[in-house]
Design a protein around this motif. Structure first.
Motif: not given
Length: 181
Positions: A67-78
């Motif tokens: 998959a392709t994804a764009v997000v504006e931040g992630v928590g632990d274990h990304g």
């Protein structure tokens, strides 16, 4: 398309659809500061796209294989155990980023050099490549994904980056798996 917040497991097992999450109210004005989707989003995804104008919780894109994804931040274990796909993170990451990542690509905005400097990623598995050292094709892919993100989510954060692309681009780091012996 979802306007508002989503819970855990968004896009679990995603296999071809396109998911778009848009914030509302003040969260839309400062999307990079607000969590828009819960934990374990894109777990085991094999294809499709996710665009979220906000932050994701912990364990984002674990076992993503296409998959392709764009997000504006992630928590632990990304991007843990990721084997394929492309992830773009326009903000902070938590600890243990990319543990066991053997495939795919992950672009991360590293505004102050803290991610690479403090090794917030799993350097046993990943190499960090500055934007300038990436291929023209990789650089173009990143910009195209940001443009698609803006078109679908109206992200104020991504709009600002594209408005000053020459400066913003230099703050991105591409994480790719190290060749295994």
């Amino acid at each position: 398309i979802l306007t508002g917040q989503a819970n855990d497991f968004v896009g679990k097992g995603l296999s071809g659809a396109e998911l778009v999450l848009r914030p509302v109210g003040r969260a839309a004005e400062r999307s990079g500061e607000h969590v828009l989707l819960g934990n374990v989003a894109l777990y085991g995804a094999t294809a499709g796209k996710l665009f979220a104008a906000g932050r994701a919780g912990e364990r984002f894109a674990v076992r993503n294989s296409g998959a392709t994804a764009v997000v504006e931040g992630v928590g632990d274990h990304g991007c843990e155990y990721m084997t394929g796909g492309v992830v773009v993170i326009l903000g902070e990451i938590g600890i243990n980023f990319g543990a066991g990542m053997t495939g795919g690509l992950a672009w991360v905005l590293d505004r102050d050099g803290e991610i690479v400097e403090k090794t917030r990623y799993h350097d046993e598995f990943l190499e960090a490549v500055a934007f300038e050292a990436c291929t023209a094709e990789e650089q173009a892919q990143l910009r195209a994904l940001l443009e698609e993100h803006v078109r679908l989510t109206d992200s104020v954060l991504a709009q600002g980056m594209l408005a000053d692309w020459e400066s913003a681009a230099k703050e991105f780091v591409l994480f790719r798996p190290k060749p295994q012996a």
